[in-house]
Design an enzyme around this catalytic site. Structure first.
Site, PDB file in Angstrom:
ATOM      1  N   ARG A 238       0.856  -1.183   0.000  1.00 30.05           N
ATOM      2  CA  ARG A 238       0.000   0.000   0.000  1.00 30.05           C
ATOM      3  C   ARG A 238       0.894   1.236   0.000  1.00 30.05           C
ATOM      4  O   ARG A 238       1.913   1.269   0.697  1.00 30.05           O
ATOM      5  CB  ARG A 238      -0.911   0.033   1.243  1.00 30.05           C
ATOM      6  CG  ARG A 238      -2.119  -0.895   1.190  1.00 30.05           C
ATOM      7  CD  ARG A 238      -3.165  -0.467   0.176  1.00 30.05           C
ATOM      8  NE  ARG A 238      -4.320  -1.352   0.141  1.00 30.05           N
ATOM      9  CZ  ARG A 238      -4.459  -2.403  -0.661  1.00 30.05           C
ATOM     10  NH1 ARG A 238      -3.504  -2.709  -1.526  1.00 30.05           N
ATOM     11  NH2 ARG A 238      -5.550  -3.141  -0.630  1.00 30.05           N
ATOM     12  N   GLU A 267      -3.823   7.442  -4.549  1.00 31.44           N
ATOM     13  CA  GLU A 267      -4.030   6.794  -5.857  1.00 31.44           C
ATOM     14  C   GLU A 267      -5.234   7.419  -6.528  1.00 31.44           C
ATOM     15  O   GLU A 267      -6.268   7.537  -5.885  1.00 31.44           O
ATOM     16  CB  GLU A 267      -4.258   5.297  -5.667  1.00 31.44           C
ATOM     17  CG  GLU A 267      -2.980   4.587  -5.275  1.00 31.44           C
ATOM     18  CD  GLU A 267      -3.102   3.080  -5.192  1.00 31.44           C
ATOM     19  OE1 GLU A 267      -4.139   2.525  -5.624  1.00 31.44           O
ATOM     20  OE2 GLU A 267      -2.175   2.464  -4.685  1.00 31.44           O
ATOM     21  N   HIS A 286      -1.405   0.157  -9.882  1.00 30.54           N
ATOM     22  CA  HIS A 286      -2.026  -0.805  -8.960  1.00 30.54           C
ATOM     23  C   HIS A 286      -2.615  -2.008  -9.716  1.00 30.54           C
ATOM     24  O   HIS A 286      -3.830  -2.218  -9.711  1.00 30.54           O
ATOM     25  CB  HIS A 286      -3.101  -0.113  -8.105  1.00 30.54           C
ATOM     26  CG  HIS A 286      -3.372  -0.843  -6.822  1.00 30.54           C
ATOM     27  ND1 HIS A 286      -3.742  -0.219  -5.656  1.00 30.54           N
ATOM     28  CD2 HIS A 286      -3.337  -2.176  -6.521  1.00 30.54           C
ATOM     29  CE1 HIS A 286      -3.931  -1.120  -4.697  1.00 30.54           C
ATOM     30  NE2 HIS A 286      -3.683  -2.322  -5.210  1.00 30.54           N
TER      31      HIS A 286
HETATM   32  P1  NAP Z   1      -0.966 -11.544   4.683  1.00 27.27           P
HETATM   33  O1  NAP Z   1      -0.880 -12.965   4.239  1.00 27.27           O
HETATM   34  O2  NAP Z   1      -1.917 -11.160   5.751  1.00 27.27           O
HETATM   35  O3  NAP Z   1       0.524 -11.084   5.065  1.00 27.27           O
HETATM   36  C1  NAP Z   1       0.809  -9.901   5.689  1.00 27.27           C
HETATM   37  C2  NAP Z   1       2.053 -10.118   6.543  1.00 27.27           C
HETATM   38  O4  NAP Z   1       2.447  -8.864   7.093  1.00 27.27           O
HETATM   39  C3  NAP Z   1       1.798 -11.072   7.710  1.00 27.27           C
HETATM   40  O5  NAP Z   1       2.809 -12.061   7.725  1.00 27.27           O
HETATM   41  C4  NAP Z   1       1.862 -10.163   8.928  1.00 27.27           C
HETATM   42  O6  NAP Z   1       2.427 -10.737  10.081  1.00 27.27           O
HETATM   43  C5  NAP Z   1       2.799  -9.076   8.444  1.00 27.27           C
HETATM   44  N1  NAP Z   1       2.643  -7.842   9.221  1.00 27.27           N
HETATM   45  C6  NAP Z   1       1.504  -7.227   9.598  1.00 27.27           C
HETATM   46  N2  NAP Z   1       1.793  -6.104  10.275  1.00 27.27           N
HETATM   47  C7  NAP Z   1       3.139  -6.035  10.335  1.00 27.27           C
HETATM   48  C8  NAP Z   1       4.052  -5.123  10.921  1.00 27.27           C
HETATM   49  N3  NAP Z   1       3.599  -4.061  11.590  1.00 27.27           N
HETATM   50  N4  NAP Z   1       5.382  -5.365  10.789  1.00 27.27           N
HETATM   51  C9  NAP Z   1       5.821  -6.451  10.127  1.00 27.27           C
HETATM   52  N5  NAP Z   1       5.008  -7.353   9.569  1.00 27.27           N
HETATM   53  C10 NAP Z   1       3.691  -7.144   9.661  1.00 27.27           C
HETATM   54  O7  NAP Z   1      -1.332 -10.607   3.446  1.00 27.27           O
HETATM   55  P2  NAP Z   1      -1.018 -10.845   1.892  1.00 27.27           P
HETATM   56  O8  NAP Z   1      -2.125 -11.615   1.286  1.00 27.27           O
HETATM   57  O9  NAP Z   1       0.383 -11.297   1.745  1.00 27.27           O
HETATM   58  O10 NAP Z   1      -1.169  -9.334   1.395  1.00 27.27           O
HETATM   59  C11 NAP Z   1      -0.365  -8.299   1.934  1.00 27.27           C
HETATM   60  C12 NAP Z   1      -0.865  -6.939   1.496  1.00 27.27           C
HETATM   61  O11 NAP Z   1      -0.559  -6.764   0.128  1.00 27.27           O
HETATM   62  C13 NAP Z   1      -2.386  -6.740   1.564  1.00 27.27           C
HETATM   63  O12 NAP Z   1      -2.800  -6.347   2.850  1.00 27.27           O
HETATM   64  C14 NAP Z   1      -2.635  -5.664   0.534  1.00 27.27           C
HETATM   65  O13 NAP Z   1      -2.600  -4.386   1.135  1.00 27.27           O
HETATM   66  C15 NAP Z   1      -1.475  -5.819  -0.424  1.00 27.27           C
HETATM   67  N6  NAP Z   1      -1.892  -6.328  -1.754  1.00 27.27           N
HETATM   68  C16 NAP Z   1      -1.666  -5.561  -2.844  1.00 27.27           C
HETATM   69  C17 NAP Z   1      -1.999  -6.044  -4.092  1.00 27.27           C
HETATM   70  C18 NAP Z   1      -1.763  -5.219  -5.332  1.00 27.27           C
HETATM   71  O14 NAP Z   1      -2.549  -5.284  -6.255  1.00 27.27           O
HETATM   72  N7  NAP Z   1      -0.693  -4.457  -5.395  1.00 27.27           N
HETATM   73  C19 NAP Z   1      -2.582  -7.306  -4.240  1.00 27.27           C
HETATM   74  C20 NAP Z   1      -2.796  -8.060  -3.105  1.00 27.27           C
HETATM   75  C21 NAP Z   1      -2.434  -7.557  -1.847  1.00 27.27           C
HETATM   76  P3  NAP Z   1       1.710 -11.857  10.995  1.00 27.27           P
HETATM   77  O15 NAP Z   1       2.168 -13.139  10.404  1.00 27.27           O
HETATM   78  O16 NAP Z   1       2.238 -11.606  12.348  1.00 27.27           O
HETATM   79  O17 NAP Z   1       0.231 -11.597  10.872  1.00 27.27           O
HETATM   80  C1  GLV Z   2      -5.160  -5.243  -3.810  1.00 29.80           C
HETATM   81  O1  GLV Z   2      -4.463  -4.299  -3.618  1.00 29.80           O
HETATM   82  C2  GLV Z   2      -5.650  -6.086  -2.768  1.00 29.80           C
HETATM   83  O2  GLV Z   2      -5.461  -5.756  -1.589  1.00 29.80           O
HETATM   84  O3  GLV Z   2      -6.262  -7.102  -3.127  1.00 29.80           O
END
Ligand code: NAP
Ligand code: GLV
Ligand code: GLV
Length: 330
Positions: A238, A267, A286
């Site tokens: 983000r 954005e 994005h």
């Molecule tokens: P996820 O599986 O929930 O992984 C997030 C990780 O971040 C978890 O391991 C969590 O730790 C860790 N975390 C949370 N707060 C933290 C902090 N303060 N310091 C260090 N680590 C921290 O999520 P994901 O599916 O990988 O997605 C991650 C993010 O990517 C989403 O929330 C979204 O904003 C973004 N995203 C963007 C796109 C795009 O189109 N660009 C697409 C998909 C997602 P824990 O293991 O302790 O919970």
């Molecule tokens: C995209 O940014 C998502 O969080 O799925």
């Protein structure tokens, strides 16, 4: 019996809409730009279900204007656009769609990493504008990805996919995460380190945490100073996780070498944002999850979550499970 009314805030891929239309009276916002606040309020007046996008801000005022609303199904993994405590307080279920887009988003993050390392956007611009005169021994020198050190900030689903990709490039992988994941360290040959060490030692730093109070401006002026002058930053998480003004200064002054961003703050990024004037910053709009197959799967999953909730079944991807536990009837 009348079908429940559902408001969908944009034209999501057909498979998701088809599924919703079987059981619901569906109103879809048809425009390219998101519905205005007024349109959102009007769409929610009688809706029992809302299928929202990350571009829709769902807050207390909006929820109060939606007396029949039972479920908000977000067409994204991130749900920082929704005030979840306000939904929980009103007994409204909130769903997201984790998992289905992890690999696709990691593919994009990896593309940005490679494109920055080898300066693809600059090279293409050079060719297109007729500047390519000969093979140059010093032209567009970049940084090797193979055998470099990758720093993963946030080792969740997408971060883990990045670690998998790094193995094929013989990279050393450091990670930092809220909780240490020792099982992955052994399985994937990863090393845990505090953020500061990840920043100091990595050649490529890729962000994969959600946006929350702890991660807002996680990287600012102080953190850029800790990074190598050859470091490349990739952000597909983000925009607000990075202090963008400090990023501009760091890129401009050479404190770090390159940044590639799929997400910005705000954005879309303003057309006159100084970041856009830098040759060492690559920005795309994005598109992390934007593959045909993944967007179709996301639409189906968002629809399934919403339908489950309206049928009184527990949606698979519930952000606020307390609402389900404490429900009287839905
Ligand atoms: P996820 O599986 O929930 O992984 C997030 C990780 O971040 C978890 O391991 C969590 O730790 C860790 N975390 C949370 N707060 C933290 C902090 N303060 N310091 C260090 N680590 C921290 O999520 P994901 O599916 O990988 O997605 C991650 C993010 O990517 C989403 O929330 C979204 O904003 C973004 N995203 C963007 C796109 C795009 O189109 N660009 C697409 C998909 C997602 P824990 O293991 O302790 O919970
Ligand atoms: C995209 O940014 C998502 O969080 O799925
Ligand atoms: C480059 O194209 C080379 O052959 O070294």
């Amino acid at each position: 019996m009348a079908k429940p009314k559902v408001f969908v805030t944009r034209l999501i891929p057909e498979p998701g809409l088809d599924l919703l239309k079987q059981d619901c009276d569906v109103q879809v916002w048809p425009e390219e730009l998101p519905p205005s606040r007024e349109a959102l309020l009007a769409g929610l007046a009688e809706a029992e279900g809302l299928l929202s996008l990350l571009t829709d801000k769902i807050d207390a005022v909006l929820l109060d204007a939606a007396p029949s609303l039972k479920v908000v199904s977000n067409y994204a993994v991130g749900y920082d656009n929704i005030s979840v405590p306000d939904a929980t307080a009103r007994g409204i279920l909130v769903c997201n769609k984790p998992g289905v887009l992890s690999e696709t988003t990691a593919d994009l993050a990896w593309s940005l990493l490679m494109a920055s390392a080898r300066r693809l956007a600059e090279g293409y611009d050079y060719v297109r504008t007729g500047k390519w005169k000969t093979w140059g021994p010093r032209t567009f020198l970049g940084w090797d990805v193979h055998h470099a050190t990758l720093g993963i900030v946030g080792l969740g689903r997408i971060g883990f996919e990045m670690a998998k990709r790094a193995r094929g490039f013989d990279m050393k992988v450091l990670y930092t995460n809220r909780t240490r994941k020792e099982e992955f360290e052994a399985m994937m040959g990863l090393e845990w380190a505090p953020l500061e060490q990840v920043l100091e030692e990595s050649d490529f730093i890729t962000l994969h945490t959600p946006l929350n109070d702890e991660t807002r401006h996680l990287l600012g002026a102080a953190q850029f100073k800790q990074m190598k002058s050859t470091a490349v930053l990739i952000n597909t998480a983000r925009g607000q996780i990075v202090d963008q003004v400090a990023l501009y200064e760091a890129l401009k002054s050479g404190e770090i070498a390159y940044a590639a961003l799929d997400v910005t703050d705000p954005e879309p990024i303003a057309p006159d944002d100084p970041l856009l004037s830098l040759p060492n910053c690559l920005i795309v709009p994005h598109i992390g999850s934007a593959s045909h197959a993944t967007r179709n799967r996301m639409a189906v999953m968002a629809a399934e979550n919403l339908l489950a909730a309206l049928k009184g079944e527990r949606p698979e991807n519930l952000v606020n499970p307390d609402v389900w536990k404490n429900r009287k009837s839905i």
